[in-house]
Each structure stands twice: as structure tokens, then as C-alpha cells.
Design an enzyme around this catalytic site. Structure first.
Site, mmCIF file in Angstrom:
data_model
loop_
_atom_site.group_PDB
_atom_site.id
_atom_site.type_symbol
_atom_site.label_atom_id
_atom_site.label_comp_id
_atom_site.label_asym_id
_atom_site.label_seq_id
_atom_site.Cartn_x
_atom_site.Cartn_y
_atom_site.Cartn_z
ATOM 1 N N HIS A 119 114.790 108.752 65.652
ATOM 2 C CA HIS A 119 115.275 109.647 66.702
ATOM 3 C C HIS A 119 116.391 108.929 67.454
ATOM 4 C CE1 HIS A 119 114.126 112.620 70.199
ATOM 5 N NE2 HIS A 119 115.424 112.364 70.160
ATOM 6 N N GLU A 151 109.930 117.919 75.298
ATOM 7 C CA GLU A 151 110.513 116.842 76.109
ATOM 8 C C GLU A 151 110.466 117.329 77.561
ATOM 9 O OE1 GLU A 151 114.732 114.404 76.746
ATOM 10 O OE2 GLU A 151 114.717 116.224 75.536
ATOM 11 N N HIS A 186 113.603 118.910 68.232
ATOM 12 C CA HIS A 186 113.215 118.468 69.565
ATOM 13 C C HIS A 186 112.289 119.527 70.162
ATOM 14 C CE1 HIS A 186 116.388 115.644 69.002
ATOM 15 N NE2 HIS A 186 116.496 115.285 70.277
ATOM 16 N N ASP A 212 116.811 107.307 71.146
ATOM 17 C CA ASP A 212 117.423 108.572 71.554
ATOM 18 C C ASP A 212 118.949 108.450 71.706
ATOM 19 O OD1 ASP A 212 117.482 111.258 72.183
ATOM 20 O OD2 ASP A 212 116.455 111.083 74.091
ATOM 21 N N ASP A 213 119.427 108.122 72.909
ATOM 22 C CA ASP A 213 120.866 107.949 73.179
ATOM 23 C C ASP A 213 121.053 106.590 73.842
ATOM 24 O OD1 ASP A 213 122.078 110.826 72.682
ATOM 25 O OD2 ASP A 213 120.189 111.103 73.756
ATOM 26 N N HIS A 259 120.632 109.738 68.341
ATOM 27 C CA HIS A 259 121.828 110.581 68.236
ATOM 28 C C HIS A 259 123.048 109.676 68.164
ATOM 29 C CE1 HIS A 259 119.515 114.197 69.360
ATOM 30 N NE2 HIS A 259 118.817 113.346 70.088
#
Length: 350
Positions: free
Chosen positions: A26, A209, A206, A287-288, A28
Site C-alpha cells: 500500500h 479509512e 481503499h 501509504d504516501d 502511492h
């Protein structure tokens, strides 16, 4: 957790977390754009940024929720124009992944973020794919691409995006669903996921969340996903928890993201240890990472320091990540053997 894990000194835990082989499922790629690279690409492509310096941009990474993050995330992506830009971004991430002992990564990319700006699908996918291929040859890391649809846009846009990507079908392994969750339920994308399934693509989304447990049910039952990205809200629905345990559906949890976007107020209160103890197939991801304060090892070390988890949990989380990967059983077995070997080496130091 039924695996036999050797005793390992607590003082060795941070080193073990960094050394153990793991998968990241996961992440991006646009969210790995560090301010330094954003400025370098802006200069190379003569793009004017609304920030005076790298420091000013980094200072702007103060989010209150998912939407305020997304606003700056899309602004950062504006510097990506040419195939080499996408290549450079992906190689920068893959270099960090190798340093974190990530043996396999399945990278999300958002073509609509770029095609809406006039960048071609080929430019996006070819740059990313070439970076994955070169990293595999030169550094031994396994890397695949997952095309993600932006859920705040229409399903029609998602269908057009999928069709535009099909000439490059051999360069990505699956599809996902990301961006603003609340108000954009999984059911909105039923047709595009059905089409993706017909094409033999892996399916993830997703869900849970900021959105409710109902979105996780929808992702499983309407979209037919194989993995849930995030999924931390599943704890609010006991029936859903039982199903996730029974079917061993992987949840790709992102602790520092949850903290930064105020899904949790304190890492010490993060529910990942409870989900793991309840028997859910959870794992740790970044994630980011450029925006949320850390790549995958930073997520491990900060969460373990905050919650007091130990070697047993470390082993299970790493093993879960490897088992949830979209690779062959033989490849998984090879990586799990390496994981066992790493733990044995650390146990020998006791």
C-alpha cells in the site's frame, strides 16, 4: 499467530524490524515525491510552483484530514510531465524500499491525476514500468504496478481510464480505488471492477479509512476485492471482524498515515495490535511516505515503540505482507524462508 518465533532481545527489536524482509502493498507512487525531487522536476520542466522553496513546501505538509492532504498531493504531481519524470520518481522510491529490506512492492499509481493534465497513459505507465524493471535487474527488488481509480471522479472516467490502459495490460497486475472516501462508496464503481475481473486483473480497494465498515462490506461483496486497503474501521463491526478473520482477507494498514490524517490521535492508541491479536491478516505500509513522515521501516519502528509490540508481532506482520502479495506460492515460500533465517540470526545473538 501460530508460528514458532525464537526469543529475541527487546533491545534488538528496532534493528530486527529494519533487517527483516517484508513486502509493501500500500504505497502511492505520487505520494513518494519528496519536496527536493518536486523542485528538481519543476526546474527541469519549467513548472512554476506556489512555494518559494523546498522548506516552504515541506512546511505546507500539515494536514487536518484526507482532503487537505489530497489538495497538496495533486499540486505536487503537477511537475510530472515526461516518461523520465515518472521513472525518476519510481526509482527514488525503490531505492528507499531496497534500503528498508522490502523484497517486494505493489505500487499504486493514479493515471487520472496525469491524463487530466494532458499527460499520456503511455508516458505514465512506461516510465513507472521501466523503473520497476531496472530496479529488479540492478537491485533484486520485485516490483509490480496497480492502476488506481480516483473515487471522487465518475465511474465513466474510471472505465475510460481502464480502456486507455489496456494496450499496456502486461505492465500492471491489478486495479485499486483511492482518493476521497467519504461520499464515494464502493458500489459507485461496480461496473469497472466487474470489467477488471473479466480481464483477469487483481482487485483491491481503499475502504474503512475514514469511511464506515459498510464500505468494507461493499468492497468485498460488490467489487469482489482480494485485499482491503486501510480497513481500520472494521473494528466497529463485530460481524465484519469475524468475516475478515474467517476469510483471512488482508488489510494493508498505514499507521503514520492514520496519525497524520487524524484517523487516530496517538500512535499508542492505534488499533493494529488489537486487529492482529484478533486474528486479522493485517500488515504495515507507508501509504504516501513523503507526506506522512516515513517510509515503511519508519512505520514499523514508530508503531512498535508506541505500542510495545514485540518480535512475535514483527514476524507475523512481515509474514502477512509476504503472504498477501500477488506472487506465486513458490516465491512467497522463498521469502518466508528468508524471514525465518533473519529471525534465527537475531535469536543466535541472545
Amino acid at each position: 499467530m501460530n508460528h514458532s518465533v525464537p526469543q529475541i532481545e527487546a533491545s534488538s527489536l528496532p534493528q530486527l524490524l529494519r533487517a527483516m524482509p517484508k513486502a509493501e502493498l500500500h504505497m502511492h507512487i505520487e505520494g513518494s515525491l519528496e519536496p527536493e525531487l518536486i523542485f528538481a522536476l519543476a526546474e527541469r520542466n519549467s513548472v512554476k510552483l506556489p512555494y518559494a522553496s523546498v522548506e516552504a513546501l515541506r512546511a505546507a505538509y500539515a494536514f487536518t484530514d484526507l482532503q487537505s492532504f489530497l489538495d497538496i498531493y495533486y499540486a505536487g504531481a503537477s511537475v510530472l510531465l515526461h516518461e523520465q519524470d515518472f521513472y525518476d520518481m519510481a526509482r527514488a522510491y525503490l531505492n528507499r524500499a531496497v534500503a528498508d529490506n522490502v523484497v517486494h512492492t505493489e505500487i499504486f499509481f493514479d493515471p487520472q491525476t496525469h491524463t487530466e493534465r494532458g499527460v499520456s497513459m503511455e508516458t505514465v505507465i512506461n516510465g513507472l514500468y521501466r523503473a520497476c524493471r531496472d530496479a529488479q535487474i540492478e537491485q533484486g527488488i520485485s516490483a509490480s504496478l496497480i492502476l488506481s481509480f480516483l473515487r471522487h471522479l465518475s465511474e465513466e472516467s474510471a472505465l475510460q481510464t481502464l480502456e486507455a490502459a489496456l494496450p499496456l495490460r502486461d505492465r500492471f497486475i491489478g486495479v485499486g480505488l483511492d482518493s476521497s472516501e467519504v461520499g464515494n462508496p464502493p458500489e459507485k464503481f461496480a461496473r469497472v471492477f466487474a470489467r477488471s475481473r473479466e480481464l483477469g486483473l487483481h482487485l483491491v480497494a481503499h475502504a474503512g479509512e475514514e469511511g464506515p465498515p459498510a464500505y468494507i462490506w461493499g468492497a468485498l461483496d460488490t467489487l469482489g476485492v482480494e485485499r482491503i486497503d486501510h480497513g481500520v474501521q472494521s473494528e466497529k463491526d463485530e460481524q465484519l471482524m469475524q468475516r475478515l478473520v474467517k476469510e483471512q482477507i488482508p488489510l494493508t494498514v498505514c499507521p503514520l498515515s492514520n496519525l497524520k490524517l487524524c484517523v487516530v490521535d496517538d500512535l499508542a492508541d492505534h488499533n493494529l495490535p488489537r486487529l492482529l491479536k484478533a486474528g486479522l491478516k493485517v500488515m504495515i505500509n507507508s501509504d504516501d511516505p513523503a507526506y506522512f513522515g516515513g517510509y515503511v521501516n519508519e512505520n514499523y519502528t514508530q508503531l512498535f515503540a508506541a505500542t510495545g509490540m514485540g518480535a512475535l508481532e514483527a514476524y507475523q506482520l512481515a509474514r502477512n505482507s509476504l503472504e498477501a502479495s500477488f506472487v506465486s506460492d513458490a516465491q512467497k515460500a522463498e521469502w518466508i524462508a528468508r524471514l525465518d533465517e533473519t529471525f534465527a540470526q537475531f535469536a543466535a545473538k541472545v
